[in-house]
Scaffold this motif. Structure first.
Motif, PDB file in Angstrom:
ATOM      1  N   SER A 189       0.882  -1.174   0.000  1.00  0.00           N
ATOM      2  CA  SER A 189       0.000   0.000   0.000  1.00  0.00           C
ATOM      3  C   SER A 189       0.915   1.218   0.000  1.00  0.00           C
ATOM      4  O   SER A 189       2.131   1.080  -0.093  1.00  0.00           O
ATOM      5  CB  SER A 189      -0.936  -0.003   1.218  1.00  0.00           C
ATOM      6  OG  SER A 189      -0.203   0.093   2.420  1.00  0.00           O
ATOM      7  N   LYS A 220      -0.717   1.079 -14.301  1.00  0.00           N
ATOM      8  CA  LYS A 220      -1.697   0.046 -13.949  1.00  0.00           C
ATOM      9  C   LYS A 220      -1.203  -1.339 -14.354  1.00  0.00           C
ATOM     10  O   LYS A 220      -1.422  -2.323 -13.644  1.00  0.00           O
ATOM     11  CB  LYS A 220      -3.041   0.362 -14.609  1.00  0.00           C
ATOM     12  CG  LYS A 220      -3.741   1.565 -13.986  1.00  0.00           C
ATOM     13  CD  LYS A 220      -5.104   1.817 -14.608  1.00  0.00           C
ATOM     14  CE  LYS A 220      -5.824   2.958 -13.897  1.00  0.00           C
ATOM     15  NZ  LYS A 220      -7.154   3.221 -14.438  1.00  0.00           N
ATOM     16  N   LYS A 245      -0.484  -4.314 -11.674  1.00  0.00           N
ATOM     17  CA  LYS A 245      -1.147  -5.607 -11.833  1.00  0.00           C
ATOM     18  C   LYS A 245      -0.138  -6.748 -11.912  1.00  0.00           C
ATOM     19  O   LYS A 245      -0.329  -7.810 -11.309  1.00  0.00           O
ATOM     20  CB  LYS A 245      -2.022  -5.589 -13.091  1.00  0.00           C
ATOM     21  CG  LYS A 245      -2.896  -6.829 -13.241  1.00  0.00           C
ATOM     22  CD  LYS A 245      -3.815  -6.706 -14.445  1.00  0.00           C
ATOM     23  CE  LYS A 245      -4.687  -7.952 -14.561  1.00  0.00           C
ATOM     24  NZ  LYS A 245      -5.586  -7.877 -15.746  1.00  0.00           N
ATOM     25  N   ASN A 297       0.946  -7.650  -8.456  1.00  0.00           N
ATOM     26  CA  ASN A 297      -0.140  -7.862  -7.484  1.00  0.00           C
ATOM     27  C   ASN A 297      -0.306  -6.695  -6.518  1.00  0.00           C
ATOM     28  O   ASN A 297      -0.608  -6.887  -5.341  1.00  0.00           O
ATOM     29  CB  ASN A 297       0.094  -9.162  -6.694  1.00  0.00           C
ATOM     30  CG  ASN A 297       0.056 -10.380  -7.583  1.00  0.00           C
ATOM     31  OD1 ASN A 297      -0.857 -10.524  -8.394  1.00  0.00           O
ATOM     32  ND2 ASN A 297       1.058 -11.234  -7.462  1.00  0.00           N
ATOM     33  N   ASN A 326      -2.499  -3.535  -5.631  1.00  0.00           N
ATOM     34  CA  ASN A 326      -3.810  -2.951  -5.870  1.00  0.00           C
ATOM     35  C   ASN A 326      -3.744  -1.443  -5.632  1.00  0.00           C
ATOM     36  O   ASN A 326      -3.530  -0.998  -4.504  1.00  0.00           O
ATOM     37  CB  ASN A 326      -4.847  -3.591  -4.941  1.00  0.00           C
ATOM     38  CG  ASN A 326      -6.262  -3.115  -5.217  1.00  0.00           C
ATOM     39  OD1 ASN A 326      -6.481  -2.178  -5.991  1.00  0.00           O
ATOM     40  ND2 ASN A 326      -7.230  -3.740  -4.591  1.00  0.00           N
ATOM     41  N   GLU A 368      -5.936   0.650  -5.382  1.00  0.00           N
ATOM     42  CA  GLU A 368      -6.969   1.146  -4.460  1.00  0.00           C
ATOM     43  C   GLU A 368      -6.480   1.146  -3.014  1.00  0.00           C
ATOM     44  O   GLU A 368      -7.146   1.679  -2.127  1.00  0.00           O
ATOM     45  CB  GLU A 368      -8.249   0.314  -4.596  1.00  0.00           C
ATOM     46  CG  GLU A 368      -8.984   0.575  -5.900  1.00  0.00           C
ATOM     47  CD  GLU A 368     -10.387  -0.002  -5.918  1.00  0.00           C
ATOM     48  OE1 GLU A 368     -10.784  -0.676  -4.936  1.00  0.00           O
ATOM     49  OE2 GLU A 368     -11.093   0.229  -6.918  1.00  0.00           O
ATOM     50  N   ASN A 369      -5.302   0.564  -2.778  1.00  0.00           N
ATOM     51  CA  ASN A 369      -4.706   0.574  -1.437  1.00  0.00           C
ATOM     52  C   ASN A 369      -3.776   1.768  -1.230  1.00  0.00           C
ATOM     53  O   ASN A 369      -3.031   1.815  -0.248  1.00  0.00           O
ATOM     54  CB  ASN A 369      -3.949  -0.732  -1.176  1.00  0.00           C
ATOM     55  CG  ASN A 369      -4.883  -1.915  -1.045  1.00  0.00           C
ATOM     56  OD1 ASN A 369      -5.998  -1.774  -0.541  1.00  0.00           O
ATOM     57  ND2 ASN A 369      -4.447  -3.078  -1.494  1.00  0.00           N
TER      58      ASN A 369
END
Length: 287
Positions: A35, A61, A65, A68, A70, A72-73
């Motif tokens: 994060s 992005k 990906k 791994n 994310n 959104e974290n």
């Protein structure tokens, strides 16, 4: 063999105009982060000048990906200028702050980022300030109606006329929010420690948060040690394990089963080699 679940953890890094999100993802991967946090605009200015580079956004992005990670974290921090609880008659600061935050939220939506974190501001009249802060948040939500961003109030301490110095004040702000699906809270460990919440007993602190605000509103944490004793109300971050909160307490916090899946970001003091220090601090917390 049972694999131990690891917390989401990273650091507040840079978001530079030239590489934008791509550079931030690269930097977060350098420190083995899962994060992170950053400003997406000048933290000391109201006016926004960033033009989003779509090709670099696609690359960012793709890189995230592949590793791994994310996006959104990531917790986007609002600019430090402004005051969304400003109750002055001319309303200049209040209006500039709203527009500054709205610009960041619109950028976030285009990038696929979700969590926007801000300081709830300050006012000599706390009751009016709380209502003004809520008014500002309602404005932001109403003007991002079709967006997926969540607007997160950061926990503060009793310094000056700060609002959000305790869980009750944050609860009052949330009570006045119309669309509660788009509101959240980010706990800063240094802030709440300096504000008098004893992190030697995090279970008790989390229970109080749940009773007064509700755990469903907790969306992330800033993980910082403190240079000052409990209740000092000074807000001076310290490196992990070198302050009064201590490594043991911070480990218990990030591994707490109720919040292990929430994004966490270090905001510890910078050094000569930021990336080396952040990586060391993350390793220290995780092992």
């Amino acid at each position: 063999m049972k694999v131990e679940k690891k917390p989401l953890i990273g650091a507040h890094i840079s978001f530079k105009k030239e590489d934008q999100l791509l550079g931030s993802i690269r930097d977060l991967l350098r420190i083995n982060a899962t994060s992170g946090a950053f400003y997406i605009s000048n933290s000391r200015a109201y006016k926004k000048t960033l033009l989003l580079d779509q090709e670099k956004l696609k690359e960012a992005k793709k890189l995230a990906k592949a590793n791994n990670f994310n996006i959104e974290n990531i917790i986007v921090h609002s600019p430090l200028v402004g005051n969304i609880a400003n109750i002055e008659k001319d309303q200049i600061t209040f209006n500039l702050t709203k527009q500054s935050y709205l610009s960041d939220l619109k950028l976030m939506e285009k990038m696929g980022l979700k969590l926007f974190n801000f300081h709830p501001g300050s006012a000599k009249d706390k009751k009016l300030g709380i209502l003004k802060c809520a008014e500002g948040i309602n404005y932001l939500i109403e003007n991002t109606k079709d967006d997926h961003t969540i607007i997160c109030i950061e926990t503060m301490m009793k310094k000056g006329n700060y609002i959000g110095a305790n869980f009750s004040e944050i609860s009052e702000i949330i009570t006045n929010i119309k669309d509660k699906e788009r509101i959240g809270v980010v706990i800063d460990t240094c802030h709440i420690w300096d504000g008098g919440y004893d992190l030697n007993n995090f279970n008790k602190v989390l229970d109080e948060f749940d009773q007064k605000i509700g755990l469903k509103y907790l969306k992330g944490l800033h993980i910082n040690d403190s240079k000052n004793p409990l209740g000092s109300n000074k807000d001076r971050h310290q490196n992990i394990g070198k302050g009064y909160i201590g490594l043991s307490n911070l480990k218990k916090i990030i591994f707490h089963p109720k919040i292990i899946n929430l994004p966490k970001a270090l905001e510890t003091p910078y050094g000569k080699d930021d990336f080396k220090r952040w990586k060391e601090e993350i390793d220290l917390l995780l092992n």
